[in-house]
Write a protein that holds these residues in place. Structure first.
Motif, mmCIF file in Angstrom:
data_model
loop_
_atom_site.group_PDB
_atom_site.id
_atom_site.type_symbol
_atom_site.label_atom_id
_atom_site.label_comp_id
_atom_site.label_asym_id
_atom_site.label_seq_id
_atom_site.Cartn_x
_atom_site.Cartn_y
_atom_site.Cartn_z
ATOM 1 N N GLY A 208 0.798 -1.213 0.000
ATOM 2 C CA GLY A 208 0.000 0.000 0.000
ATOM 3 C C GLY A 208 0.834 1.267 0.000
ATOM 4 O O GLY A 208 2.015 1.285 -0.363
ATOM 5 N N ALA A 209 0.194 2.356 0.432
ATOM 6 C CA ALA A 209 0.841 3.664 0.551
ATOM 7 C C ALA A 209 0.515 4.192 1.942
ATOM 8 O O ALA A 209 -0.431 4.957 2.128
ATOM 9 N N TYR A 416 -2.292 10.077 -0.007
ATOM 10 C CA TYR A 416 -1.392 9.088 0.569
ATOM 11 C C TYR A 416 -0.082 9.086 -0.205
ATOM 12 O O TYR A 416 0.006 9.580 -1.323
ATOM 13 N N GLY A 418 3.445 6.366 -0.825
ATOM 14 C CA GLY A 418 4.139 5.118 -0.553
ATOM 15 C C GLY A 418 5.392 5.325 0.271
ATOM 16 O O GLY A 418 5.981 6.416 0.284
ATOM 17 N N VAL A 432 6.456 5.404 -5.296
ATOM 18 C CA VAL A 432 6.168 4.018 -5.676
ATOM 19 C C VAL A 432 7.482 3.273 -5.886
ATOM 20 O O VAL A 432 8.551 3.881 -6.030
ATOM 21 N N TRP A 451 -1.212 -0.003 -4.437
ATOM 22 C CA TRP A 451 -0.774 1.397 -4.398
ATOM 23 C C TRP A 451 0.736 1.549 -4.459
ATOM 24 O O TRP A 451 1.226 2.539 -4.981
ATOM 25 N N ARG A 454 1.199 1.452 -8.326
ATOM 26 C CA ARG A 454 0.630 2.441 -9.250
ATOM 27 C C ARG A 454 0.334 3.789 -8.599
ATOM 28 O O ARG A 454 -0.090 4.734 -9.265
ATOM 29 N N GLY A 455 0.513 3.906 -7.282
ATOM 30 C CA GLY A 455 0.130 5.107 -6.566
ATOM 31 C C GLY A 455 -1.274 4.963 -6.005
ATOM 32 O O GLY A 455 -2.025 4.049 -6.367
ATOM 33 N N PRO A 456 -1.671 5.871 -5.083
ATOM 34 C CA PRO A 456 -2.953 5.736 -4.367
ATOM 35 C C PRO A 456 -4.150 6.169 -5.203
ATOM 36 O O PRO A 456 -4.706 7.249 -5.031
ATOM 37 N N THR A 457 -4.573 5.302 -6.121
ATOM 38 C CA THR A 457 -5.699 5.615 -6.995
ATOM 39 C C THR A 457 -6.633 4.421 -7.082
ATOM 40 O O THR A 457 -6.225 3.279 -6.883
ATOM 41 N N ASN A 463 -7.899 -2.962 -7.457
ATOM 42 C CA ASN A 463 -6.733 -3.766 -7.105
ATOM 43 C C ASN A 463 -6.782 -5.161 -7.715
ATOM 44 O O ASN A 463 -5.749 -5.825 -7.813
ATOM 45 N N CYS A 466 -5.251 -4.797 -11.146
ATOM 46 C CA CYS A 466 -3.850 -4.449 -10.906
ATOM 47 C C CYS A 466 -3.062 -5.692 -10.496
ATOM 48 O O CYS A 466 -1.981 -5.966 -11.022
#
Length: 558
Positions: A208-209, A416, A418, A432, A451, A454-457, A463, A466
């Motif tokens: 996560g982040a 957020y 990472g 990331v 996250w 790919r970053g907090p999106t 997920n 992803c």
């Protein structure tokens, strides 16, 4: 059983984007979306993950097995939208819709594919599910807390129980052959990346982040200044935030940033404590909220209404549960933004948000119960206060004007970020781990999902696709002989963990914690969470010990 849409929807399309297998149509980029009376779930393609349920703002989606007699015709209605096709074919041959990506095929002939997954949130569990669709695969999930499921447990607001239903899917994944939990074990502290590679073909990080993006203005750090995500952890009973100093002794709280987390915090701070008492909110938070003096939460955004960061479903849900108001000047901004919108499909969701905002009441009206005020074009300048926060000064975005809002607590909710992972490269600017479709650049047999990839999106359901992409890469590398076989015997991992972390918790321990929390809810609440690690460990210790036969069978399965 597949999920079914059971009524006309708001046509915001959130369920479409949440669906990991593209089985809800028409989507916003397809003909007919703007004029359709409802959307339709393809029963052949639906994987029953429940991601669409949490995304739907009007409660229009349910499993087919849970429909009332009056709703049963919707099963046929959903299926009837799609052309006939042979059994098992997920999309018609002539369809222009995006295809469903098949599960990766692990080629046999080598030792069983064994993967370590670090983290136990949605990305981790979806990755485990994708791997375990194949026979003869082993997945070991490592989580630093004694309890799994990441932000689904500790980040979803207590009054959003439908969003938390995805944990039922995660529980089913834990029962799959080849799945093992190592909870209360921190990779980077108790085990290293090289330790894991000695026992696995690959390590997939889904951590996560966890960090908040910080606001760099004078006064941040004073008592009374915190982050919204810390507060979310506090009322969700995360053990790291149980002792967070929460200042609810004044009438106003300001939240900087207007994403979904900001709305969650505002809603909880203004909710009726008696209603929250029927959720899984932490006891310490409920007790403080019962004595709260907060009468207004101001959600302040730098930009105008058309650029609001919250989603339409969250806005609709907020206005259904709370009194939400705008200043007269902000009502004028809404009308100005509406007039400036075009007619293209890209403006549809923005117009829908602005339509909701235009119907909100005015902050000039008498304050009769705790309420939420949305405020726009306010750029934070400095926190006001000496020994603690007394308020915040803003500049009016794009002007020389300024504005002060008195408040006893100021929370930031600006995203957020990472955190660097030990033994892996890290892109500090993006927050990331650098990767190509999930394959970590410059690290042996390392992969990422969620996250940290790919970053907090995205939604929880995002997920799944992803994780699926990452697993495709991992399996391809295994099939191509890129991944080295583990050098240690299968049983050696459990011995190593026991030596390095005697307090590690297995699946039986988690089930004991889960059962104890549900029992503590006493049928009134979904569960009453343990909020400190010693209590979790004590509950886990009550798990029945496996018999000799069970231990032998478990060893054979590993």
């Amino acid at each position: 059983m597949p999920h079914v849409i059971t009524q006309s929807c708001c046509s915001d399309g959130s369920c479409v984007y949440a669906c990991p297998v593209n089985c809800i149509h028409p989507s916003p980029d397809e003909p007919g979306f703007a004029t359709t009376e409802m959307l339709y779930i393809d029963p052949e393609a639906c994987v029953d993950c429940g991601a669409c349920v949490s995304a739907c703002p009007v409660g229009a989606i349910a499993p087919a097995s849970r429909l009332t007699p009056e709703q049963l015709p919707f099963i046929e209605l959903n299926a009837g939208f799609y052309p006939p096709r042979p059994p098992g074919q997920k999309l018609p041959p002539t369809s222009k819709l995006a295809p469903v990506i098949p599960a990766p095929q692990v080629r046999s002939g080598r030792s069983p594919l064994t993967v370590a997954i670090v983290g136990s949130g949605p990305a981790a569990m979806y990755a485990a599910d994708e791997l375990l669709t194949q026979p003869d695969v082993r997945v070991n999930v490592f989580e630093k807390l004694p309890t799994p499921y990441g932000l689904v447990r500790a980040g979803v607001a207590p009054d959003h129980p439908s969003t938390k239903r995805v944990t039922a899917l995660f529980d089913r994944i834990t029962r799959r052959k080849g799945f093992t939990f190592f909870l209360n074990v921190e990779v980077g502290e108790h085990l290293s990346h090289s330790d894991l590679l000695a026992h696995h073909h690959a390590v997939l990080y889904a951590v996560g982040a966890p960090n908040d993006r910080r606001l760099d203005i004078d006064g941040m750090g004073l008592p009374g200044t915190d982050t919204a995500t810390e507060l979310v952890g506090w009322f969700n009973g995360h053990p790291d935030f149980t002792d967070l100093p929460v200042h609810l002794d004044q009438e106003r709280v300001v939240v900087i940033g207007n994403g979904n987390v900001a709305l969650d915090v505002a809603r909880i701070l203004t909710a009726d404590p008696d209603e929250l008492a029927r959720t899984d909110i932490a006891d310490h938070a409920l007790a403080r909220l019962r004595n709260s003096r907060v009468r207004e939460v101001v959600i302040a955004a730098r930009r105008g209404p058309a650029d609001s960061a919250f989603t339409l479903p969250e806005l609709i849900g907020l206005t259904a549960k709370a009194e939400v108001v705008l200043d007269p000047d902000d009502h004028e901004l809404v009308q100005r933004d509406l007039a400036a919108l075009g007619t293209g499909p890209e403006d549809r969701l923005t117009r829908a948000k602005l339509d909701v905002l235009s119907k909100l009441g005015s902050s000039d009206s008498p304050l009769t119960r705790p309420r939420i005020r949305l405020a726009y074009r306010l750029t934070p300048a400095r926190i006001v206060g000496a020994d603690r926060a007394d308020g915040i000064e803003f500049t009016v975005t794009g002007t020389d004007g300024s504005r002060r809002i008195d408040a006893g607590m100021v929370l930031t909710s600006i995203g957020y970020r990472g955190r660097a992972v030990r033994d892996l490269p890290f892109d500090d600017d993006a927050g990331v781990v650098p990767n190509d479709g999930g394959r970590v650049s410059g690290a042996r047999s390392a992969y990422v999902a969620g996250w940290i990839k790919r970053g907090p999106t995205g939604f929880i359901g995002t997920n799944k696709s992803c994780a699926q992409q990452t697993v495709q890469q991992l399996v391809a590398d295994y099939n191509d002989g890129v991944l080295a076989d583990p050098v240690d015997r299968p049983g050696a991992l459990a011995k190593l963990v026991a030596a390095r972390r005697p307090a590690a918790i297995d699946l039986a321990g988690w089930r004991a914690i889960d059962a104890a929390e549900i029992a503590r809810g006493d049928g009134i609440r979904p569960r009453n969470k343990f909020t400190d690690v010693p209590s979790m460990l004590a509950a886990a210790a009550a798990a029945p010990k496996p018999s000799v036969r069970q231990r032998i069978l478990a060893g054979l399965r590993r």
